[in-house]
Write a protein that holds these residues in place. Sequence first.
Motif, PDB file in Angstrom:
ATOM      1  N   ARG A 403       0.777  -0.988  -0.003  1.00  0.00           N
ATOM      2  CA  ARG A 403       0.010  -0.180  -0.031  1.00  0.00           C
ATOM      3  C   ARG A 403       1.005   1.260   0.046  1.00  0.00           C
ATOM      4  N   SER A 407       0.770   4.036  -2.772  1.00  0.00           N
ATOM      5  CA  SER A 407       0.438   5.616  -2.515  1.00  0.00           C
ATOM      6  C   SER A 407       1.392   6.556  -3.035  1.00  0.00           C
ATOM      7  N   TYR A 425      -5.048  -6.115  -4.175  1.00  0.00           N
ATOM      8  CA  TYR A 425      -4.432  -4.617  -4.410  1.00  0.00           C
ATOM      9  C   TYR A 425      -4.969  -4.039  -5.927  1.00  0.00           C
ATOM     10  N   ARG A 427      -7.744  -3.099  -7.645  1.00  0.00           N
ATOM     11  CA  ARG A 427      -8.367  -1.985  -7.662  1.00  0.00           C
ATOM     12  C   ARG A 427      -8.039  -0.766  -6.867  1.00  0.00           C
ATOM     13  N   GLU A 428      -7.081  -1.144  -5.911  1.00  0.00           N
ATOM     14  CA  GLU A 428      -6.595   0.132  -5.033  1.00  0.00           C
ATOM     15  C   GLU A 428      -5.476   0.752  -6.028  1.00  0.00           C
ATOM     16  N   GLU A 429      -4.977  -0.179  -6.897  1.00  0.00           N
ATOM     17  CA  GLU A 429      -3.823   0.363  -7.721  1.00  0.00           C
ATOM     18  C   GLU A 429      -4.460   1.061  -8.927  1.00  0.00           C
TER      19      GLU A 429
END
Length: 457
Positions: A403, A407, A425, A427-429
């Motif tokens: 994360r 970020s 991870y 969708r976070e990316e």
Amino acid sequence: MTSLSPALLQALHALLGDRFSTSVALREQHGRGEAHHAAALPAAVAFAETTAEVSEIVKLCASENIPVIAFGAGTSLEGHLSAVRGGVSIDLSRMSKITRVSAEDLDCTVEAGVTREQLNAYLRDSGLFFPIDPGANASLGGMAATRASGTNAVRYGTMRENVLGLTVVLPNGQIIKTGGRARKSSAGYDLTRLFVGSEGTLGIITEVTLRLYGIPETISAALCSFEDVQQAVASAIQIVQLGIPIARMELMDRGLIKAVNAYSGLNMKIEDTLAFEFHGSPAGVAEQVELVSAIVEENGGKDFEWANAPEERNRLWKARHNAFYAVVSQRPNAKGWSSDVCVPVSRLGDCILETRALLKDCTVPTAILGHVGDGNYHVVFAVDPNNAEELVEVAAINKKMVRHAISVGGTSTGEHGVGTGKIAYLREEHGDAVDLMSVIKRAVDPAGIMNPGKILP
């Protein structure tokens, strides 16, 4: 888990004979990669020898919505090979022909089961080589499927830049060819790049056309040690920013050096270390060495140790490539948990220091290593796969590391791929772009039989 019907079993036996098996030993071998991820066994294993056979296997499986999972050398690290819905593992290792080499065009075509070491041994007398080197003697089809890179990526790029075209078997058994041998094209969608990195979720790669390079006239390698990792990373960043065309620049922290010394019988100084390799003409290599020497000296580097003889270089890089096994060997019956992230080079120092802080109180053996020339670094943990507390501890560290990388504009995986290990991870990316990936997956593979449970949530 989807089981195979008697009719399908009979049809696959008729097609392949003793190259089709439901033995437990073979299924266990094909249900996992090198890392800690739990095995998930396929219902059967099919050894294909031609693209036409792969097509027939896929057609038979598609007729009953049976999953198919491509298997190369079995060296993946993120759970790519697990048969989470059962099905048939299609082993491509017998598809090992080098079908064409063109020295004039600097390219070749190989079957998917050819390994990188096999290709380079074949090319040696031609004065050519294929530079992408992920460490393991992986199959070139698998390397394309996971968009692999490795120690030479800082100069030669990744599989994305070095795959010119593919032969792919689609989920309905149709055989297509993508790309071509021309060095550029504006004709149609870039399907080659769609399949490179798709991890077998859209189709099975059976042939790969690759760029080749001339073996450098001069090759020189060196080690340089530092009192702390920040000095080493600062040196790497400056070397990249100055555009020095270095071939390899590898970070090995002191924990890794200690493990590698024990595993490979070496006697390297136990300090944070950069390993370099320089390619080019004698004058060009001399200039690179001079510039790099000045940079590392300014950053506190010391004790340049040269490895110019081929056997010395090979020993050095073999030790580096064995890093995963060196860390794991520190504990009896351990398995390796290897995580890799890639960040903008300017943020590399901060991220490695952040990671080192996360590892300070870790209860299992760990090491940091990385292809620092392109911002890619790895952490290897030696875990007891049966110790739930350890797995929770390492998972928490891994999550924080990933994360943090995302970020600062980085990625959850620089080269290992998503598999099952990094799905959380995606969708976070990538945000809403994951929805488009899902649309593409459904359009190409509406029954979801191609390596299900990988990449997409």
